[in-house]
Enzyme design. Structure first.
Site, PDB file in Angstrom:
ATOM      1  N   HIS A  50       0.869  -1.193   0.000  1.00 58.96           N
ATOM      2  CA  HIS A  50       0.000   0.000   0.000  1.00 58.96           C
ATOM      3  C   HIS A  50       0.894   1.227   0.000  1.00 58.96           C
ATOM      4  O   HIS A  50       1.892   1.260   0.721  1.00 58.96           O
ATOM      5  CB  HIS A  50      -0.813   0.097   1.291  1.00 58.96           C
ATOM      6  CG  HIS A  50      -1.763  -1.006   1.545  1.00 58.96           C
ATOM      7  ND1 HIS A  50      -3.073  -0.778   1.918  1.00 58.96           N
ATOM      8  CD2 HIS A  50      -1.615  -2.345   1.539  1.00 58.96           C
ATOM      9  CE1 HIS A  50      -3.688  -1.933   2.122  1.00 58.96           C
ATOM     10  NE2 HIS A  50      -2.820  -2.899   1.904  1.00 58.96           N
ATOM     11  N   TYR A 219      -6.030  -7.290  -1.613  1.00 57.32           N
ATOM     12  CA  TYR A 219      -6.201  -6.069  -2.413  1.00 57.32           C
ATOM     13  C   TYR A 219      -5.713  -6.248  -3.837  1.00 57.32           C
ATOM     14  O   TYR A 219      -4.931  -7.156  -4.145  1.00 57.32           O
ATOM     15  CB  TYR A 219      -5.515  -4.873  -1.753  1.00 57.32           C
ATOM     16  CG  TYR A 219      -4.068  -5.012  -1.367  1.00 57.32           C
ATOM     17  CD1 TYR A 219      -3.706  -5.545  -0.131  1.00 57.32           C
ATOM     18  CD2 TYR A 219      -3.055  -4.569  -2.205  1.00 57.32           C
ATOM     19  CE1 TYR A 219      -2.383  -5.643   0.256  1.00 57.32           C
ATOM     20  CE2 TYR A 219      -1.724  -4.653  -1.824  1.00 57.32           C
ATOM     21  CZ  TYR A 219      -1.391  -5.194  -0.601  1.00 57.32           C
ATOM     22  OH  TYR A 219      -0.073  -5.287  -0.224  1.00 57.32           O
TER      23      TYR A 219
HETATM   24  P1  FAD Z   1      14.474  -2.985   2.637  1.00 53.88           P
HETATM   25  O1  FAD Z   1      13.390  -2.708   1.670  1.00 53.88           O
HETATM   26  O2  FAD Z   1      14.509  -4.300   3.346  1.00 53.88           O
HETATM   27  O3  FAD Z   1      15.847  -2.776   1.853  1.00 53.88           O
HETATM   28  C1  FAD Z   1      17.105  -3.057   2.421  1.00 53.88           C
HETATM   29  C2  FAD Z   1      18.081  -3.275   1.271  1.00 53.88           C
HETATM   30  O4  FAD Z   1      19.409  -3.306   1.776  1.00 53.88           O
HETATM   31  C3  FAD Z   1      17.855  -4.603   0.549  1.00 53.88           C
HETATM   32  O5  FAD Z   1      17.749  -4.374  -0.837  1.00 53.88           O
HETATM   33  C4  FAD Z   1      19.076  -5.419   0.923  1.00 53.88           C
HETATM   34  O6  FAD Z   1      19.451  -6.334  -0.092  1.00 53.88           O
HETATM   35  C5  FAD Z   1      20.113  -4.340   1.135  1.00 53.88           C
HETATM   36  N1  FAD Z   1      21.218  -4.727   2.031  1.00 53.88           N
HETATM   37  C6  FAD Z   1      21.134  -5.335   3.235  1.00 53.88           C
HETATM   38  N2  FAD Z   1      22.354  -5.536   3.772  1.00 53.88           N
HETATM   39  C7  FAD Z   1      23.245  -5.020   2.878  1.00 53.88           C
HETATM   40  C8  FAD Z   1      24.673  -4.928   2.852  1.00 53.88           C
HETATM   41  N3  FAD Z   1      25.441  -5.403   3.869  1.00 53.88           N
HETATM   42  N4  FAD Z   1      25.279  -4.341   1.791  1.00 53.88           N
HETATM   43  C9  FAD Z   1      24.524  -3.846   0.756  1.00 53.88           C
HETATM   44  N5  FAD Z   1      23.164  -3.929   0.711  1.00 53.88           N
HETATM   45  C10 FAD Z   1      22.537  -4.500   1.770  1.00 53.88           C
HETATM   46  N6  FAD Z   1       5.272  -1.320   3.971  1.00 53.88           N
HETATM   47  C11 FAD Z   1       4.398  -0.424   3.453  1.00 53.88           C
HETATM   48  O7  FAD Z   1       4.678   0.797   3.484  1.00 53.88           O
HETATM   49  N7  FAD Z   1       3.198  -0.808   2.924  1.00 53.88           N
HETATM   50  C12 FAD Z   1       2.830  -2.139   2.879  1.00 53.88           C
HETATM   51  O8  FAD Z   1       1.752  -2.465   2.380  1.00 53.88           O
HETATM   52  C13 FAD Z   1       3.739  -3.123   3.401  1.00 53.88           C
HETATM   53  N8  FAD Z   1       3.443  -4.440   3.366  1.00 53.88           N
HETATM   54  C14 FAD Z   1       4.334  -5.347   3.856  1.00 53.88           C
HETATM   55  C15 FAD Z   1       4.004  -6.719   3.850  1.00 53.88           C
HETATM   56  C16 FAD Z   1       4.885  -7.655   4.357  1.00 53.88           C
HETATM   57  C17 FAD Z   1       4.490  -9.114   4.372  1.00 53.88           C
HETATM   58  C18 FAD Z   1       6.147  -7.247   4.866  1.00 53.88           C
HETATM   59  C19 FAD Z   1       7.148  -8.260   5.418  1.00 53.88           C
HETATM   60  C20 FAD Z   1       6.480  -5.894   4.894  1.00 53.88           C
HETATM   61  C21 FAD Z   1       5.567  -4.932   4.410  1.00 53.88           C
HETATM   62  N9  FAD Z   1       5.872  -3.563   4.434  1.00 53.88           N
HETATM   63  C22 FAD Z   1       4.984  -2.656   3.946  1.00 53.88           C
HETATM   64  C23 FAD Z   1       7.108  -3.089   5.067  1.00 53.88           C
HETATM   65  C24 FAD Z   1       8.182  -2.787   4.071  1.00 53.88           C
HETATM   66  O9  FAD Z   1       8.403  -3.861   3.204  1.00 53.88           O
HETATM   67  C25 FAD Z   1       9.485  -2.438   4.783  1.00 53.88           C
HETATM   68  O10 FAD Z   1       9.243  -1.595   5.860  1.00 53.88           O
HETATM   69  C26 FAD Z   1      10.410  -1.737   3.790  1.00 53.88           C
HETATM   70  O11 FAD Z   1      10.809  -2.639   2.778  1.00 53.88           O
HETATM   71  C27 FAD Z   1      11.641  -1.164   4.482  1.00 53.88           C
HETATM   72  O12 FAD Z   1      12.440  -0.509   3.534  1.00 53.88           O
HETATM   73  P2  FAD Z   1      13.999  -0.389   3.764  1.00 53.88           P
HETATM   74  O13 FAD Z   1      14.532   0.311   2.573  1.00 53.88           O
HETATM   75  O14 FAD Z   1      14.264   0.144   5.112  1.00 53.88           O
HETATM   76  O15 FAD Z   1      14.517  -1.904   3.789  1.00 53.88           O
END
Ligand code: FAD
Length: 381
Positions: A50, A219
């Site tokens: 979403h 959805y």
């Molecule tokens: P991530 O998206 O996890 O990205 C982290 C990145 O860092 C990854 O690409 C990884 O490969 C990289 N990485 C890690 N370690 C290293 C390293 N040492 N060196 C280089 N790269 C590295 N959120 C919403 O807003 N709406 C929703 O509807 C929603 N639905 C969800 C449903 C589910 C089932 C789940 C599990 C989560 C959902 N979320 C939703 C939450 C959302 O997916 C996360 O909060 C979001 O992805 C966080 O973003 P981020 O960039 O912090 O981390």
């Protein structure tokens, strides 16, 4: 690969949903930004997401709002319903109401489609795939980053957008595995034609509830009506797998949710491939930055996904961090990071707490404090 040291102004570790937003916004603001991502490439894994109006306003600035609106679906309501009887517990207005009252659309979309747009919007020469960060050395004038392919980068500032198992978090706070929340989610993408063959109606955004807060959030993920998605929330005794997810089955879905409302049964019957994901957690962190290192998104406030706001919070973080650095300049990073944390901590922690409690929108409530938020006009500090 050369062992010489290259220099960059801002290194963003991780090009996930938050990291890609940070790279886009910081570049737009004129900083010299490079992203380093461990994955060799991203694929369209089967999951939806979403995008609340709060985050669509940030995509407006990045230049992706229209494109995401074109691809995604536009629910007029978020419904909450009894999983057995179908009785409505709440009808939260979205659609035109959201555009008018909250200042942008509410979109549901395939996560892979959204992420692909985010990556395509970045300068491809500044996104470095197959770069897993393995070493961090804080020095007087910069941070020396070492990657698993041997490349070394000296960055003036480092943004840890590296997700729940963040290495930047570990550097700041020491090694600590996230805690299993006791909940798993089953995720499946369904073919809309197959669902329609049941003759039933499938609402664009609906959460089905059972006792003990078990649920199915279902959805549409495409504006053309061709794809539908569900993610469950189910308490379990433990999670003994090393993998980040495992295969599930229609039979498992039937065992958990069989005998429910006919629309739910149709979701189960239309399930071809379904996977099962553990939900991990951490308590709110007491440190978001130190020196030249700063974190955003799941690195500093992971949550169970029940408010559908985890990525939205990561992207809001990216917007506020950009504003803070724009005000202070790179040289003023100490002030920027402290204003950033002061601006974000309360809101991110509140969302984390409510998301983990899994109560959001089950009963009628006013979601304006989440959706009307505008990261460009919110007061800093
Ligand atoms: P991530 O998206 O996890 O990205 C982290 C990145 O860092 C990854 O690409 C990884 O490969 C990289 N990485 C890690 N370690 C290293 C390293 N040492 N060196 C280089 N790269 C590295 N959120 C919403 O807003 N709406 C929703 O509807 C929603 N639905 C969800 C449903 C589910 C089932 C789940 C599990 C989560 C959902 N979320 C939703 C939450 C959302 O997916 C996360 O909060 C979001 O992805 C966080 O973003 P981020 O960039 O912090 O981390």
């Amino acid at each position: 690969m050369s062992t010489s040291i290259e220099t960059v102004e801002i290194a963003v570790i991780g090009a996930g949903l938050g990291g890609a937003a940070a790279a886009a916004l910081l570049s737009q603001a004129g900083f010299d930004v490079h992203s380093f991502e461990q994955a060799p490439a991203f694929s369209r894994i089967g999951a939806g997401i979403h995008l609340g109006p709060n985050v669509m306003k940030i995509f407006r600035k990045i230049g992706l709002e229209k494109r995401l609106e074109e691809i995604g679906a536009h629910p007029d309501f978020w419904f909450s319903r009894d999983g057995n009887t179908g009785e409505y517990f709440s009808r939260i207005q979205l659609g035109d109401y959201a555009r008018r009252e909250y200042g942008a659309s509410y979109v549901t979309i395939h996560r892979g489609d959204m992420h692909a747009e985010q990556i395509a919007a970045l300068d491809k020469d500044r996104v470095h795939f197959a770069h897993r960060l393995v070493g961090i050395e804080e020095r007087d004038r910069d941070v020396l980053l070492t990657f698993d392919n041997g490349r070394r980068i000296a960055a003036t500032l480092v943004v840890g957008a590296d997700g729940i198992n963040s290495m930047i978090r570990e550097m700041l706070l020491g090694p600590e595995k996230p805690r299993f929340s006791g909940w798993v989610g089953h995720r499946a993408i369904l073919n809309m034609d197959k669902l329609r063959a049941s003759g039933l109606e499938f609402e664009t955004c609906v959460k089905w509830w059972w006792e003990a807060s078990r649920h199915i959030m279902a959805y549409a993920t495409k504006g053309n009506g061709q794809e539908y998605y569900y993610v469950t929330g189910v308490p379990v005794d433990g999670w003994e797998h090393d993998a980040s997810f495992v295969d599930s089955s229609r039979e498992e879905m039937e065992a958990i949710f069989g005998g429910s409302h006919p629309v739910v049964q149709a979701l189960i019957d239309a399930t071809e491939t379904v996977t099962k994901w553990p939900f991990w957690n951490r308590d709110p962190l007491n440190l978001w930055s130190r020196g030249r290192l700063v974190m955003l998104g799941d690195a500093c406030h992971p949550m169970r996904p029940h408010m559908a706001q985890g990525a939205c919070m990561a992207i809001e973080d990216a917007a506020i961090l950009t504003r803070c650095l724009e005000e202070s300049g790179v040289a003023g990073y100490t002030d920027a990071f402290s204003v950033y944390e002061a601006t974000r901590r309360e809101r991110a922690t509140k969302v984390q707490t409510i998301s983990n409690a899994n109560t959001w929108l089950k009963q009628p409530e006013d979601p304006a404090w989440v959706y009307a938020y505008d990261a460009w006009t919110a007061p800093l500090g």
